[in-house]
Design an enzyme around this catalytic site. Structure first.
Site, PDB file in Angstrom:
ATOM      1  CB  THR A 107      -8.864   4.742  10.481  1.00 16.16           C
ATOM      2  OG1 THR A 107      -7.793   5.364   9.775  1.00 16.16           O
ATOM      3  CG2 THR A 107      -9.182   5.533  11.731  1.00 16.16           C
ATOM      4  CG  ASN A 137      -7.222   0.579   0.001  1.00 18.83           C
ATOM      5  OD1 ASN A 137      -7.651  -0.389  -0.624  1.00 18.83           O
ATOM      6  ND2 ASN A 137      -6.159   1.263  -0.356  1.00 18.83           N
ATOM      7  CG  ASP A 186      -1.921   1.014   1.352  1.00 20.87           C
ATOM      8  OD1 ASP A 186      -2.504   1.341   0.299  1.00 20.87           O
ATOM      9  OD2 ASP A 186      -2.180   1.513   2.459  1.00 20.87           O
TER      10      ASP A 186
HETATM   11  P1  13P Z   1      -8.496   4.523   6.404  1.00 19.83           P
HETATM   12  O1  13P Z   1      -7.405   4.484   7.432  1.00 19.83           O
HETATM   13  O2  13P Z   1      -9.141   5.849   6.372  1.00 19.83           O
HETATM   14  O3  13P Z   1      -9.447   3.407   6.548  1.00 19.83           O
HETATM   15  O4  13P Z   1      -7.790   4.375   4.965  1.00 19.83           O
HETATM   16  C1  13P Z   1      -7.073   3.220   4.665  1.00 19.83           C
HETATM   17  C2  13P Z   1      -6.364   3.357   3.369  1.00 19.83           C
HETATM   18  O5  13P Z   1      -6.839   4.006   2.454  1.00 19.83           O
HETATM   19  C3  13P Z   1      -5.086   2.671   3.192  1.00 19.83           C
HETATM   20  O6  13P Z   1      -4.505   2.965   1.970  1.00 19.83           O
END
Ligand code: 13P
Length: 279
Positions: free
Chosen positions: A228, A225, A80
């Site tokens: 959080t 994705n 990522d």
């Molecule tokens: P969040 O932390 O907002 O869920 O986003 C995750 C993300 O996009 C990882 O690339």
């Protein structure tokens, strides 16, 4: 690997990408995916790769876990927000199935040129590549950014000229906690998905309503994705366990309830992405 994401796009569901933040994440994510019969993407953000033990260690560890847990649903190991060409190549060499090169902070010509280098290398090794245009707002592992909507012509150019497999166009989503209500650019999303036929990727999904996620899926998002949301569930449970028993010190007793919290949250996410029973 691309066929799984293309199939998701065609059948109007999204494969969730869950970010791995430690070894216990791996088992919990895999359990949730197997239980719900969902294909799953385990994402490791480049910024935390050293914390996770490095590309090679984390990739082999995930593969070993898939084997030892007899996981039968499709599992995609994804880098990522790959920050450098060198890092993306290391991930490919380590055995990742998919890498993201995040050239979104570069001028578009440079983003295309660098992404193309990764695509050429990755495709030779049967690894797929995700690119990014615009700026996803918020806080990603210490990197603070403001939202900048992806321009349609930049999306078309990056997808075509770099021969991308998936594209993450920034359209109002934010990494981390939202301040106020999320405001996604659905009109722009529609234009982008009409112009390019590769699957789209939605970053910053924690905090986006279930209805908006379904709308994004209908408009071509086949990979979504989450980070959080899982971290909040994990840390809330951890705090509660420690508060409930001031004398607790056994690591397994402390961590087991928070493992359950990760697994339960991933199960909920799978249902939001409509990917249950799609494996
Ligand atoms: P969040 O932390 O907002 O869920 O986003 C995750 C993300 O996009 C990882 O690339």
């Amino acid at each position: 690997m691309n066929t799984f994401i293309q199939k998701a796009k065609k059948s109007h569901y999204a494969i969730p990408q869950i970010n791995v933040n430690g070894l216990i994440w791996i088992e919990c994510i895999l359990k949730a995916a197997e239980k719900t019969r969902s294909p799953i993407i385990l994402g490791t953000t480049d910024k935390v790769i050293d914390f996770l033990g490095g590309y090679d260690f984390i990739c082999k560890t995930i593969k070993n876990k898939v084997k030892s847990m007899n996981i039968t649903v499709p599992v995609i190991i994804h880098l990522d927000h790959g920050l450098t060409l060198e890092g993306c190549k290391k991930a490919v060499d380590a055995g990742y199935d998919s890498v993201m090169f995040d050239g979104s902070k570069l001028p578009i010509d440079e983003n295309i040129a660098q992404t193309k280098v990764i695509v050429d290398y990755a495709h030779k090794h049967h690894v797929i590549v995700e690119g990014e245009v615009g700026a996803i707002g918020g806080n990603e592992d210490g990197v603070i950014g403001n939202v900048q909507y992806a321009r349609l012509e930049d999306c078309i150019r990056l997808a075509k000229e770099a021969n991308l497999d998936t594209l993450a166009p920034a359209l109002g989503s934010v990494h981390g906690k939202y301040q106020g209500e999320p405001n996604l650019g659905f009109k722009e999303m529609e234009e982008i998905q009409e112009a390019i036929d590769i699957p789209l990727v939605l970053h910053g999904a924690s905090g986006i309503s279930d209805e908006d996620l379904v709308r994004a899926i209908k408009l071509g998002h086949a990979k979504i994705n989450f980070n959080t949301e899982i971290n909040i569930a994990w840390s809330n449970q951890l705090r509660q366990t420690l508060t409930n028993d001031q004398n607790i010190f056994n690591p397994q007793q402390i961590l087991n309830p928070s493992k359950d919290a990760i697994e339960e949250t991933v199960v909920q996410i799978i249902h939001k992405c409509l990917s249950n029973n799609r494996a």
